[in-house]
Design a protein around this motif. Structure first.
Motif, PDB file in Angstrom:
ATOM      1  N   GLU A   1     -10.005   4.527   6.050  1.00 50.79           N
ATOM      2  CA  GLU A   1      -9.985   3.505   5.007  1.00 50.79           C
ATOM      3  C   GLU A   1      -9.276   4.047   3.773  1.00 50.79           C
ATOM      4  OE1 GLU A   1     -13.111   0.740   2.419  1.00 50.79           O
ATOM      5  OE2 GLU A   1     -13.836   2.115   3.969  1.00 50.79           O
ATOM      6  N   ALA A   2      -8.414   3.227   3.173  1.00 46.04           N
ATOM      7  CA  ALA A   2      -7.647   3.648   1.999  1.00 46.04           C
ATOM      8  C   ALA A   2      -7.446   2.423   1.109  1.00 46.04           C
ATOM      9  CB  ALA A   2      -6.307   4.229   2.428  1.00 46.04           C
ATOM     10  N   PRO A   3      -6.991   2.627  -0.119  1.00 41.00           N
ATOM     11  CA  PRO A   3      -6.779   1.488  -1.013  1.00 41.00           C
ATOM     12  C   PRO A   3      -5.783   0.476  -0.437  1.00 41.00           C
ATOM     13  CG  PRO A   3      -6.777   3.527  -2.278  1.00 41.00           C
ATOM     14  CD  PRO A   3      -6.783   3.922  -0.832  1.00 41.00           C
ATOM     15  N   GLY A   4      -6.245  -0.736  -0.228  1.00 45.51           N
ATOM     16  CA  GLY A   4      -5.382  -1.815   0.215  1.00 45.51           C
ATOM     17  C   GLY A   4      -4.986  -1.797   1.669  1.00 45.51           C
ATOM     18  N   VAL A   5      -5.567  -0.903   2.472  1.00 46.48           N
ATOM     19  CA  VAL A   5      -5.144  -0.784   3.870  1.00 46.48           C
ATOM     20  C   VAL A   5      -6.170   0.012   4.661  1.00 46.48           C
ATOM     21  CG1 VAL A   5      -3.837   1.340   3.452  1.00 46.48           C
ATOM     22  CG2 VAL A   5      -3.175  -0.142   5.362  1.00 46.48           C
ATOM     23  N   THR A   6      -6.248  -0.264   5.961  1.00 45.43           N
ATOM     24  CA  THR A   6      -7.027   0.563   6.891  1.00 45.43           C
ATOM     25  C   THR A   6      -6.085   1.052   7.977  1.00 45.43           C
ATOM     26  OG1 THR A   6      -9.045  -0.700   6.486  1.00 45.43           O
ATOM     27  CG2 THR A   6      -8.980   0.647   8.475  1.00 45.43           C
ATOM     28  N   HIS A   7      -6.074   2.358   8.190  1.00 47.37           N
ATOM     29  CA  HIS A   7      -5.175   2.969   9.168  1.00 47.37           C
ATOM     30  C   HIS A   7      -5.920   3.155  10.492  1.00 47.37           C
ATOM     31  CE1 HIS A   7      -2.539   3.826   5.765  1.00 47.37           C
ATOM     32  NE2 HIS A   7      -3.571   4.366   5.145  1.00 47.37           N
TER      33      HIS A   7
ATOM     34  N   TRP B   1       0.816  -1.212   0.000  1.00 54.03           N
ATOM     35  CA  TRP B   1       0.000   0.000   0.000  1.00 54.03           C
ATOM     36  C   TRP B   1       0.853   1.267   0.000  1.00 54.03           C
ATOM     37  CZ3 TRP B   1       0.411   3.615   3.917  1.00 54.03           C
ATOM     38  CH2 TRP B   1       1.097   3.212   5.065  1.00 54.03           C
ATOM     39  N   VAL B   2       2.079   1.211   0.569  1.00 54.32           N
ATOM     40  CA  VAL B   2       2.863   2.427   0.775  1.00 54.32           C
ATOM     41  C   VAL B   2       3.924   2.658  -0.290  1.00 54.32           C
ATOM     42  CG1 VAL B   2       4.586   1.367   2.304  1.00 54.32           C
ATOM     43  CG2 VAL B   2       4.045   3.800   2.546  1.00 54.32           C
ATOM     44  N   ILE B   3       4.494   1.592  -0.836  1.00 56.52           N
ATOM     45  CA  ILE B   3       5.626   1.745  -1.759  1.00 56.52           C
ATOM     46  C   ILE B   3       5.283   2.571  -3.004  1.00 56.52           C
ATOM     47  CG2 ILE B   3       7.200   0.455  -3.267  1.00 56.52           C
ATOM     48  CD1 ILE B   3       7.347  -1.668  -1.071  1.00 56.52           C
ATOM     49  N   PRO B   4       4.062   2.487  -3.561  1.00 54.26           N
ATOM     50  CA  PRO B   4       3.771   3.312  -4.736  1.00 54.26           C
ATOM     51  C   PRO B   4       3.536   4.790  -4.439  1.00 54.26           C
ATOM     52  CG  PRO B   4       2.344   1.356  -4.640  1.00 54.26           C
ATOM     53  CD  PRO B   4       2.982   1.517  -3.297  1.00 54.26           C
ATOM     54  N   LEU B   5       3.400   5.178  -3.164  1.00 52.42           N
ATOM     55  CA  LEU B   5       3.029   6.550  -2.823  1.00 52.42           C
ATOM     56  C   LEU B   5       4.168   7.527  -3.098  1.00 52.42           C
ATOM     57  CD1 LEU B   5       1.194   6.069   0.587  1.00 52.42           C
ATOM     58  CD2 LEU B   5       0.160   6.326  -1.671  1.00 52.42           C
TER      59      LEU B   5
ATOM     60  N   GLN C   1      -1.575  11.293   2.980  1.00 49.72           N
ATOM     61  CA  GLN C   1      -1.650  12.206   4.125  1.00 49.72           C
ATOM     62  C   GLN C   1      -1.179  11.520   5.403  1.00 49.72           C
ATOM     63  OE1 GLN C   1      -5.480  14.077   4.672  1.00 49.72           O
ATOM     64  NE2 GLN C   1      -4.939  14.880   6.691  1.00 49.72           N
ATOM     65  N   ILE C   2      -1.511  10.229   5.532  1.00 48.88           N
ATOM     66  CA  ILE C   2      -1.073   9.469   6.703  1.00 48.88           C
ATOM     67  C   ILE C   2       0.448   9.398   6.745  1.00 48.88           C
ATOM     68  CG2 ILE C   2      -1.152   7.242   7.857  1.00 48.88           C
ATOM     69  CD1 ILE C   2      -3.842   8.640   7.871  1.00 48.88           C
ATOM     70  N   VAL C   3       1.062   9.080   5.604  1.00 52.35           N
ATOM     71  CA  VAL C   3       2.515   8.966   5.539  1.00 52.35           C
ATOM     72  C   VAL C   3       3.183  10.305   5.818  1.00 52.35           C
ATOM     73  CG1 VAL C   3       4.468   8.444   4.013  1.00 52.35           C
ATOM     74  CG2 VAL C   3       2.447   6.976   4.003  1.00 52.35           C
ATOM     75  N   GLU C   4       2.640  11.377   5.275  1.00 55.45           N
ATOM     76  CA  GLU C   4       3.195  12.708   5.536  1.00 55.45           C
ATOM     77  C   GLU C   4       3.128  13.037   7.029  1.00 55.45           C
ATOM     78  OE1 GLU C   4       4.818  14.658   3.730  1.00 55.45           O
ATOM     79  OE2 GLU C   4       4.386  14.150   1.648  1.00 55.45           O
ATOM     80  N   GLU C   5       2.028  12.680   7.673  1.00 50.19           N
ATOM     81  CA  GLU C   5       1.870  12.950   9.098  1.00 50.19           C
ATOM     82  C   GLU C   5       2.871  12.154   9.924  1.00 50.19           C
ATOM     83  OE1 GLU C   5      -1.326  11.532  12.238  1.00 50.19           O
ATOM     84  OE2 GLU C   5      -2.187  13.045  10.896  1.00 50.19           O
ATOM     85  N   VAL C   6       3.117  10.912   9.513  1.00 54.00           N
ATOM     86  CA  VAL C   6       4.076  10.065  10.216  1.00 54.00           C
ATOM     87  C   VAL C   6       5.457  10.712  10.231  1.00 54.00           C
ATOM     88  CG1 VAL C   6       5.353   7.898  10.003  1.00 54.00           C
ATOM     89  CG2 VAL C   6       2.863   7.889   9.882  1.00 54.00           C
ATOM     90  N   ARG C   7       5.806  11.391   9.163  1.00 51.57           N
ATOM     91  CA  ARG C   7       7.141  11.980   9.029  1.00 51.57           C
ATOM     92  C   ARG C   7       7.289  13.301   9.781  1.00 51.57           C
ATOM     93  NH1 ARG C   7       7.694  12.080   2.645  1.00 51.57           N
ATOM     94  NH2 ARG C   7       9.483  13.382   3.181  1.00 51.57           N
ATOM     95  N   GLU C   8       6.188  13.890  10.246  1.00 51.76           N
ATOM     96  CA  GLU C   8       6.240  15.201  10.884  1.00 51.76           C
ATOM     97  C   GLU C   8       6.762  15.116  12.318  1.00 51.76           C
ATOM     98  OE1 GLU C   8       2.294  16.722  10.658  1.00 51.76           O
ATOM     99  OE2 GLU C   8       2.415  17.223   8.520  1.00 51.76           O
TER     100      GLU C   8
ATOM    101  N   GLY D   1       5.052   8.874  -8.293  1.00 52.45           N
ATOM    102  CA  GLY D   1       4.284   8.099  -7.333  1.00 52.45           C
ATOM    103  C   GLY D   1       2.834   8.534  -7.249  1.00 52.45           C
ATOM    104  N   GLU D   2       2.071   7.788  -6.496  1.00 51.34           N
ATOM    105  CA  GLU D   2       0.630   7.983  -6.397  1.00 51.34           C
ATOM    106  C   GLU D   2       0.270   8.929  -5.256  1.00 51.34           C
ATOM    107  OE1 GLU D   2      -1.173   4.172  -5.904  1.00 51.34           O
ATOM    108  OE2 GLU D   2      -0.206   3.305  -7.683  1.00 51.34           O
ATOM    109  N   GLU D   3      -0.914   9.516  -5.369  1.00 49.46           N
ATOM    110  CA  GLU D   3      -1.491  10.321  -4.301  1.00 49.46           C
ATOM    111  C   GLU D   3      -2.861   9.739  -3.972  1.00 49.46           C
ATOM    112  OE1 GLU D   3      -0.193  12.731  -2.623  1.00 49.46           O
ATOM    113  OE2 GLU D   3       1.547  13.321  -3.819  1.00 49.46           O
ATOM    114  N   ASN D   4      -3.059   9.316  -2.746  1.00 53.52           N
ATOM    115  CA  ASN D   4      -4.381   8.875  -2.299  1.00 53.52           C
ATOM    116  C   ASN D   4      -4.519   9.181  -0.814  1.00 53.52           C
ATOM    117  OD1 ASN D   4      -3.193   6.706  -0.809  1.00 53.52           O
ATOM    118  ND2 ASN D   4      -3.230   5.393  -2.623  1.00 53.52           N
ATOM    119  N   VAL D   5      -5.528   8.626  -0.165  1.00 55.03           N
ATOM    120  CA  VAL D   5      -5.787   8.944   1.242  1.00 55.03           C
ATOM    121  C   VAL D   5      -4.590   8.592   2.124  1.00 55.03           C
ATOM    122  CG1 VAL D   5      -7.298   8.464   3.199  1.00 55.03           C
ATOM    123  CG2 VAL D   5      -8.262   8.630   0.903  1.00 55.03           C
TER     124      VAL D   5
END
Length: 213
Positions: free
Chosen positions: A200-206, A37-41, A60-67, A53-57
């Motif tokens: 809920e996001a493509p291929g994963v639920t956070h 779910w994360v590698i294509p982002l 934002q989760i990944v960007e927040e993790v890095r903050e 890379g892709e942009e989906n729901v």
């Protein structure tokens, strides 16, 4: 106040890596699928020095993790090589090449002493032999008031949970059944969690939780 945060991909049956981990297959059999779910982002690719890379729901989760991350802790198994042991010729410097995607101090919990390893991009690996509390104390000092990220693997996450030292846990639940492998929850794990959100996001639920004391 600095927090210890963890985010980790997990299968439906509770594994964060598959069985039979090895140098050739560090995530075990089928474990690499936990990160499909994360590698294509675009956010993930940027952190690893790649473009597009892709942009989906999930972005934002990944960007927040890095903050607001000033340092990190990880276990020896995540730093590698699989199987642990002494450091031999000292050539092993992690799985990530010359420019790891962290760019801050990383404290590796291990039984084997080693001098710090400075890498490109601001990453320095420090090797801590006196326990998880010491690793967290050193990481918080290095973070300078920013948060500390607990990157894994499964055993070290379980240890921090059991010790009551983790503040936030985000599980990226992937619709995958691995059957065996590395866990972060065992029958002896006693932890209370308060759900903060579910996305809920493509291929994963956070699923994000606050760890209650």
């Amino acid at each position: 106040m600095s927090k210890l945060r963890c985010h980790i991909s997990i299968s439906l049956d509770g594994f964060v890596a598959g069985p039979n981990q090895s140098v050739e297959s560090p995530l075990g059999e089928g474990g690499e699928r936990l990160h499909d779910w994360v590698i294509p982002l675009a956010a993930w690719r940027e952190a690893h020095g790649e473009q597009g890379g892709e942009e989906n729901v999930s972005a934002q989760i990944v960007e927040e993790v890095r903050e607001n991350i000033g340092a990190a802790v990880m276990g020896r198994n995540m730093f590698g090589p699989i199987g642990g042991g002494d450091w031999g010729d000292g050539e092993w410097k992690g799985w990530w090449g010359d420019n790891p995607p962290y760019h801050y101090p990383v404290y590796v919990v291990t039984h084997h002493r080693r001098e710090p390893v400075e890498m490109a991009g601001g990453t320095t690996f420090h090797f801590v032999t006196d326990g998880i509390e010491s690793a967290l104390d050193q990481a918080k000092k290095a973070a300078g008031g920013m948060d500390v990220m607990l990157w894994g693997g499964g055993s070290i996450v379980e240890q921090y949970l059991a010790a009551g030292l983790l503040d936030e846990l985000e599980l990226h639940v992937v619709p995958l059944v691995l059957g065996d492998g590395a866990r972060i929850f065992s029958a002896d794990t006693k932890v209370r969690l308060e759900q903060v959100r579910a996305v809920e996001a493509p291929g994963v639920t956070h699923l994000k939780y606050r760890v209650l004391t």
